[in-house]
Write a protein that holds these residues in place. Structure first.
Motif, PDB file in Angstrom:
ATOM      1  N   GLU A   1      -6.948  14.319 -10.705  1.00  0.00           N
ATOM      2  CA  GLU A   1      -7.515  13.415  -9.712  1.00  0.00           C
ATOM      3  C   GLU A   1      -6.749  12.092  -9.686  1.00  0.00           C
ATOM      4  OE1 GLU A   1     -11.663  12.957 -10.475  1.00  0.00           O
ATOM      5  OE2 GLU A   1     -12.098  15.084 -10.125  1.00  0.00           O
ATOM      6  N   PHE A   2      -6.409  11.557 -10.880  1.00  0.00           N
ATOM      7  CA  PHE A   2      -5.662  10.305 -10.959  1.00  0.00           C
ATOM      8  C   PHE A   2      -4.297  10.453 -10.283  1.00  0.00           C
ATOM      9  CE2 PHE A   2      -2.524   7.675 -13.201  1.00  0.00           C
ATOM     10  CZ  PHE A   2      -3.032   6.418 -12.900  1.00  0.00           C
ATOM     11  N   ILE A   3      -3.629  11.597 -10.549  1.00  0.00           N
ATOM     12  CA  ILE A   3      -2.315  11.844  -9.952  1.00  0.00           C
ATOM     13  C   ILE A   3      -2.432  11.911  -8.432  1.00  0.00           C
ATOM     14  CG2 ILE A   3      -0.482  13.577  -9.712  1.00  0.00           C
ATOM     15  CD1 ILE A   3      -0.880  14.153 -12.724  1.00  0.00           C
ATOM     16  N   LYS A   4      -3.422  12.606  -7.918  1.00  0.00           N
ATOM     17  CA  LYS A   4      -3.627  12.697  -6.470  1.00  0.00           C
ATOM     18  C   LYS A   4      -3.856  11.314  -5.864  1.00  0.00           C
ATOM     19  CE  LYS A   4      -5.525  17.371  -6.151  1.00  0.00           C
ATOM     20  NZ  LYS A   4      -6.738  18.150  -5.846  1.00  0.00           N
TER      21      LYS A   4
ATOM     22  N   GLU B   1      -1.738   6.522  -2.923  1.00  0.00           N
ATOM     23  CA  GLU B   1      -1.449   5.082  -2.912  1.00  0.00           C
ATOM     24  C   GLU B   1       0.037   4.821  -2.690  1.00  0.00           C
ATOM     25  OE1 GLU B   1      -2.885   3.472  -6.571  1.00  0.00           O
ATOM     26  OE2 GLU B   1      -4.993   3.854  -6.081  1.00  0.00           O
ATOM     27  N   LEU B   2       0.880   5.581  -3.396  1.00  0.00           N
ATOM     28  CA  LEU B   2       2.329   5.388  -3.262  1.00  0.00           C
ATOM     29  C   LEU B   2       2.792   5.723  -1.850  1.00  0.00           C
ATOM     30  CD1 LEU B   2       3.642   6.795  -6.662  1.00  0.00           C
ATOM     31  CD2 LEU B   2       3.598   4.411  -5.919  1.00  0.00           C
TER      32      LEU B   2
ATOM     33  N   GLU C   1       1.985   2.780   0.285  1.00  0.00           N
ATOM     34  CA  GLU C   1       2.878   1.654   0.024  1.00  0.00           C
ATOM     35  C   GLU C   1       4.244   1.893   0.662  1.00  0.00           C
ATOM     36  OE1 GLU C   1       3.149   0.832  -4.150  1.00  0.00           O
ATOM     37  OE2 GLU C   1       0.976   0.533  -4.332  1.00  0.00           O
ATOM     38  N   ILE C   2       4.780   3.085   0.488  1.00  0.00           N
ATOM     39  CA  ILE C   2       6.104   3.400   1.007  1.00  0.00           C
ATOM     40  C   ILE C   2       6.090   3.375   2.529  1.00  0.00           C
ATOM     41  CG2 ILE C   2       7.829   5.233   1.228  1.00  0.00           C
ATOM     42  CD1 ILE C   2       7.178   5.963  -1.684  1.00  0.00           C
ATOM     43  N   SER C   3       5.054   3.914   3.132  1.00  0.00           N
ATOM     44  CA  SER C   3       4.997   3.936   4.603  1.00  0.00           C
ATOM     45  C   SER C   3       4.887   2.524   5.156  1.00  0.00           C
ATOM     46  CB  SER C   3       3.840   4.803   5.084  1.00  0.00           C
ATOM     47  OG  SER C   3       2.619   4.224   4.681  1.00  0.00           O
ATOM     48  N   GLN C   4       4.283   1.614   4.409  1.00  0.00           N
ATOM     49  CA  GLN C   4       4.186   0.236   4.874  1.00  0.00           C
ATOM     50  C   GLN C   4       5.536  -0.473   4.740  1.00  0.00           C
ATOM     51  OE1 GLN C   4       1.033  -1.524   2.629  1.00  0.00           O
ATOM     52  NE2 GLN C   4      -0.587  -0.499   3.821  1.00  0.00           N
ATOM     53  N   GLU C   5       6.263  -0.179   3.653  1.00  0.00           N
ATOM     54  CA  GLU C   5       7.551  -0.820   3.423  1.00  0.00           C
ATOM     55  C   GLU C   5       8.605  -0.332   4.409  1.00  0.00           C
ATOM     56  OE1 GLU C   5       8.724  -0.228  -0.616  1.00  0.00           O
ATOM     57  OE2 GLU C   5       7.063  -1.404  -1.410  1.00  0.00           O
TER      58      GLU C   5
END
Length: 185
Positions: free
Chosen positions: A147-150, A155-156, A159-163
């Motif tokens: 669950e943490f990995i998902k 989240e990543l 973040e990447i799509s925003q950058e």
């Protein structure tokens, strides 16, 4: 339509009782009196018969058969084994006593073995339960990690799509096409 299905209520006249003749009334009264007299006579006879017969029978029994005196309950005595010393030699007595001691020791050893076996089984059950609990805990930890990995992946990605925005255009000096030499590739 409603007139067709309506059924008028018909009132039936009650039958009138025929008046009873005086002769019939007198006859019924006489039979009732006779029945009451007979019932009373039977009840009286039962009362008298019971009381007199019972009293007489009890008196006769008491006179002919007096109640026996109750026997005292016998006191139960513990049976003691008597040892006939006259016929036994010292060696036979020692052998008999030794046999009794060995039998008692064998029973005690068997009892201890059973207790130890029960204790071992209880310990095995406890271990199995704890192993099962450890497996459950490990499975829960793996689920939590997944669950943490998902969540971290999601989240990543955000973040990447925003950058990352629209690609930058670069100057292409060797372009053969007409138009702007600034193109994205």
């Amino acid at each position: 339509m409603s007139d067709i299905f309506e059924v008028p209520e018909v009132e039936k006249p009650k039958k009138e009782k025929k008046p009873m003749s005086d002769e019939r009334k007198a006859q019924l009264r006489e039979t009732l009196k006779k029945a009451r007299e007979v019932g009373k006579a039977k009840r009286d006879a039962k009362k008298k018969g019971k009381t007199l017969e019972i009293v007489k029978e009890e008196e006769v029994k008491e006179i002919l058969e007096p109640e026996p005196e109750p026997k005292p309950k016998p006191v139960r005595k513990k049976k003691m084994k008597t040892i006939e010393v006259e016929d036994e030699t010292a060696e036979e007595m020692e052998i008999r006593i030794e046999k009794k001691i060995m039998d008692r020791l064998a029973r005690e050893v068997e009892e201890r073995r059973r207790k130890q076996e029960l204790e071992d089984l209880r310990n095995e059950v406890k271990e199995l339960r704890s192993a099962a609990q450890l497996r459950k805990d490990a499975a829960e930890e793996k689920k939590e990690e997944k669950e943490f990995i998902k969540e971290r992946k999601a989240e990543l990605k955000q973040e990447i799509s925003q950058e990352v925005k629209a690609p930058l255009s670069r100057y292409n000096a060797f372009s053969t096409t007409k138009g702007s030499r600034f193109r994205a590739y």
